[in-house]
Write a protein that holds these residues in place. Structure first.
Motif, PDB file in Angstrom:
ATOM      1  N   TYR A 293      -1.608 -54.040  33.986  1.00  0.00           N
ATOM      2  CA  TYR A 293      -0.938 -55.116  34.733  1.00  0.00           C
ATOM      3  C   TYR A 293      -1.687 -56.423  34.499  1.00  0.00           C
ATOM      4  O   TYR A 293      -2.906 -56.487  34.690  1.00  0.00           O
ATOM      5  N   TYR A 294      -0.974 -57.471  34.127  1.00  0.00           N
ATOM      6  CA  TYR A 294      -1.630 -58.746  33.847  1.00  0.00           C
ATOM      7  C   TYR A 294      -1.966 -59.468  35.147  1.00  0.00           C
ATOM      8  O   TYR A 294      -1.090 -59.735  35.980  1.00  0.00           O
ATOM      9  N   LEU A 295      -3.247 -59.768  35.337  1.00  0.00           N
ATOM     10  CA  LEU A 295      -3.718 -60.460  36.535  1.00  0.00           C
ATOM     11  C   LEU A 295      -3.667 -61.965  36.272  1.00  0.00           C
ATOM     12  O   LEU A 295      -4.492 -62.504  35.535  1.00  0.00           O
ATOM     13  N   ARG A 296      -2.706 -62.619  36.880  1.00  0.00           N
ATOM     14  CA  ARG A 296      -2.471 -64.038  36.617  1.00  0.00           C
ATOM     15  C   ARG A 296      -3.501 -64.932  37.294  1.00  0.00           C
ATOM     16  O   ARG A 296      -4.062 -64.586  38.338  1.00  0.00           O
ATOM     17  N   ASP A 297      -3.709 -66.105  36.716  1.00  0.00           N
ATOM     18  CA  ASP A 297      -4.544 -67.132  37.336  1.00  0.00           C
ATOM     19  C   ASP A 297      -3.764 -67.918  38.375  1.00  0.00           C
ATOM     20  O   ASP A 297      -4.281 -68.235  39.454  1.00  0.00           O
ATOM     21  N   LEU A 298      -2.511 -68.258  38.048  1.00  0.00           N
ATOM     22  CA  LEU A 298      -1.700 -69.153  38.882  1.00  0.00           C
ATOM     23  C   LEU A 298      -0.441 -68.459  39.374  1.00  0.00           C
ATOM     24  O   LEU A 298       0.066 -67.527  38.737  1.00  0.00           O
TER      25      LEU A 298
ATOM     26  N   SER B 178      -3.462 -71.059  43.067  1.00  0.00           N
ATOM     27  CA  SER B 178      -4.037 -69.825  42.537  1.00  0.00           C
ATOM     28  C   SER B 178      -3.236 -68.617  43.011  1.00  0.00           C
ATOM     29  O   SER B 178      -2.746 -68.582  44.149  1.00  0.00           O
ATOM     30  N   GLN B 179      -3.127 -67.648  42.142  1.00  0.00           N
ATOM     31  CA  GLN B 179      -2.432 -66.418  42.490  1.00  0.00           C
ATOM     32  C   GLN B 179      -3.264 -65.623  43.499  1.00  0.00           C
ATOM     33  O   GLN B 179      -4.473 -65.490  43.353  1.00  0.00           O
ATOM     34  N   ARG B 180      -2.606 -65.131  44.528  1.00  0.00           N
ATOM     35  CA  ARG B 180      -3.274 -64.272  45.505  1.00  0.00           C
ATOM     36  C   ARG B 180      -2.833 -62.830  45.280  1.00  0.00           C
ATOM     37  O   ARG B 180      -1.658 -62.555  45.048  1.00  0.00           O
TER      38      ARG B 180
ATOM     39  N   ARG C 119     -14.916 -65.854  35.034  1.00  0.00           N
ATOM     40  CA  ARG C 119     -13.654 -65.994  35.770  1.00  0.00           C
ATOM     41  C   ARG C 119     -12.697 -64.863  35.408  1.00  0.00           C
ATOM     42  O   ARG C 119     -11.552 -65.082  35.030  1.00  0.00           O
ATOM     43  N   ASN C 120     -13.169 -63.635  35.504  1.00  0.00           N
ATOM     44  CA  ASN C 120     -12.306 -62.481  35.268  1.00  0.00           C
ATOM     45  C   ASN C 120     -11.626 -62.096  36.572  1.00  0.00           C
ATOM     46  O   ASN C 120     -12.287 -61.660  37.520  1.00  0.00           O
ATOM     47  N   ASN C 121     -10.330 -62.266  36.645  1.00  0.00           N
ATOM     48  CA  ASN C 121      -9.609 -61.951  37.872  1.00  0.00           C
ATOM     49  C   ASN C 121      -9.799 -60.478  38.232  1.00  0.00           C
ATOM     50  O   ASN C 121      -9.835 -59.607  37.356  1.00  0.00           O
TER      51      ASN C 121
END
Length: 571
Positions: free
Chosen positions: A148-153, A162-164, A337-339
């Protein structure tokens, strides 16, 4: 509403109080000089205290993350999974010619304290921030590829914020896309099927270029299995050590060197979306849980490669051993900055759920339930309206001066009977829940400690324990002197500070005062609460405290606000 009353205390009590408290919190107004005054203890101020479940909480990009399974005999069971992006140690890497992996390992240090050094040279450590029985609390640990891609925004906000992500995102977001290939596939079951948090010091032994153990002179050991013959090359503090699957990283990393997927970390994070650490019970309610800093992890690929291609002139080019590093975790103070998301699952006890359901916002509750993670916080409403008016009038017209004010929370030892002392929160925290801010008393306290968790000792909130075994918690005391002063005494413009709602939470670090969002706001007696202290989410522990609306036999243990006034004796 219980009637408030004043007690006259002795000058001796004042003297003891003054020398035991920080000067910043016991300053007297300039009008009072010498001994021309005496003290009043106002220790049954009206207050209403109650608990609220937080519901689902924001858990992405935390400075610390929980991993494991922990059963609290009062609150229930917590399962903590973790997912993180991974980035290249260097973008667009060159691995040489025909690179072949020797090994891949992941090391995540635990929080530890060095206790002693044995005559053999072995260092003996004590583990910190491990809950449950570390050595015997075994569980299954799976490391899988995250799909699953963890988005920044956040696309729902036109990429303006920022994505929560939240603690319940595992089932809906992560699980449908996770890999099925076990990456921590070592034959050592302590790394997977029977994982536990070991307090043993870790060693990296000296080897030759072929990965064989050698003696101090570089000669290959005849017995490669005899640990006592090996030479220690590097010592590491206790931590999670996992040998990862060579073939996966060979295909995913080394064999992809000629593609655009490794050109930049932006491209790489979409190509390889990270790692999922998933936990499972071996037996019901068995396990242990650790709070870890994944940003300090070492994820290294050890491989051999030649510096030039095979050719007619050089059909067997020399291969050398090399290392390539990957980074994981999130650290706001660095460029890392690895989500990531701490995926927390809960199975609450019947007693805990019943206690929260019975909390009374109007009259207050007999017990307060304060628990970290997706848990619960307590709220306190200070002073009845007529009481507040009377106190403000006395301060304004009779020159009553607030010398000290404190909240005292007593632990319900009966509820916490089966909870070991190591699972009681070492500290609780109070804050302005109306405006989601720190109290002025927190800001004023500049005291520090070598142990950062013990900073701001004047502000307080640290547990007071019994002096004899089992040394269970008795109470927590927190000062809010400056806050009360500003409520009771008007400023130079004749205005009073609002009598805001006080929040009470557990805390992992008193120095961390940022907040995290609730997935759905909660109502606390008419005030909408959308955020809670981030440090509460980081701490998996909880405690049961006496509230204000207790049974007669518990009157001595009820929640109390004590205000110490200085009153001129010529009043």
């Amino acid at each position: 509403m219980k009637k408030s009353f004043l007690k006259i205390s002795s000058l001796l009590f004042l003297f003891v109080l003054l020398i035991s408290c920080d000067k910043d919190f016991n300053s007297l107004d300039s009008e009072v000089i010498g001994d021309d005054h005496f003290d009043l203890v106002y220790d049954e101020a009206s207050l209403v205290a109650y608990s609220k479940a937080t519901g689902v909480v924001q858990t992405n990009n935390l400075p610390l993350n929980a991993l494991g399974i922990y059963k609290n005999d009062f609150f229930g069971t917590t399962k903590a999974h973790f997912v993180t992006q991974v980035e290249l140690g260097s973008e667009n890497p060159s691995f040489g010619f025909n690179p072949i992996i020797d090994s891949v390992y992941l090391y995540v240090p635990y929080f530890t304290e060095l206790k002693s050094t044995e005559t053999s040279g072995e260092r003996v450590y004590e583990l910190d921030s491990i809950y449950g029985n570390a050595e015997t609390g075994k569980f299954r640990l799976k490391v899988l590829e995250n799909g699953y891609y963890l988005r920044d925004l956040d696309p729902a906000d036109n990429l303006q914020s920022s994505q929560r992500y939240f603690n319940d995102d595992k089932a809906t977001k992560i699980d449908p896309f996770k890999g099925s290939e076990l990456l921590n596939n070592s034959s050592n079951i302590a790394q997977n099927n029977e994982f536990y948090f070991s307090k043993k010091e870790l060693y990296i032994y000296k080897t030759n270029g072929a990965g064989l153990y050698v003696d101090s002179n570089g000669a290959v050991l005849s017995d490669q299995n005899n640990v006592t013959l090996r030479v220690i090359k590097e010592r590491k503090t206790p931590g999670m050590w996992l040998d990862l699957k060579n073939s996966f990283f060979q295909q995913k990393i080394l064999d992809a060197a000629s593609t655009a997927n490794l050109f930049s970390n932006n491209a790489f994070k979409n190509y390889f979306r990270g790692l999922l650490f998933e936990v499972e019970e071996i037996n019901p309610d068995q396990g242990a849980l650790a709070v870890l800093d994944f940003s300090k992890a070492e994820l290294k690929i050890l491989y051999k490669a030649a510096s030039e291609a095979i050719s007619v002139e050089n059909p067997t080019p020399t291969r050398t051993r090399r290392t390539f590093s990957l980074k994981m975790g999130y650290n706001a103070s660095t460029t890392l900055r690895n989500n990531s998301i701490n995926l927390l699952e809960y199975n609450n006890s019947t007693e805990y759920d019943a206690g929260l359901a019975g909390s009374n916002e109007v009259l207050g509750s007999d017990r307060l339930y304060v628990k970290g993670g997706n848990g619960s916080v307590a709220f306190i409403d200070l002073f009845a309206p007529t009481e507040l008016e009377t106190l403000r009038n006395n301060v304004a017209t009779k020159n009553w001066l607030v010398n000290d004010a404190r909240l005292t929370f007593y632990v319900d030892k009966t509820a916490m009977t089966n909870v070991p002392k190591t699972s009681e929160p070492e500290r609780i925290y109070i804050y302005d829940a109306t405006n989601n801010l720190v109290l002025v008393d927190y800001t004023f306290d500049s005291s520090s400690s070598a142990n950062l968790k013990n900073s701001k000792v004047v502000f307080g909130g640290m547990i007071q324990r019994e002096t004899t075994s089992p040394k269970k918690g008795i109470k927590y005391t927190i000062r809010l002197t400056e806050h009360i002063k500003r409520i009771l005494k008007a400023d130079s413009n004749g205005e009073y500070q609002d009598n805001i709602k006080i929040g009470v939470s557990v805390t992992e670090s008193i120095n961390l005062v940022s907040s995290a969002k609730l997935k759905a706001p909660i109502s606390a007696n008419g005030v909408q609460i959308s955020d809670i202290p981030l440090a509460s989410i980081l701490n998996p522990l909880g405690t049961v405290l006496y509230g204000n609306n207790v049974a007669p036999e518990d009157e001595a243990k009820k929640l109390k606000l004590s205000i110490y006034f200085t009153k001129p004796n010529n009043e």
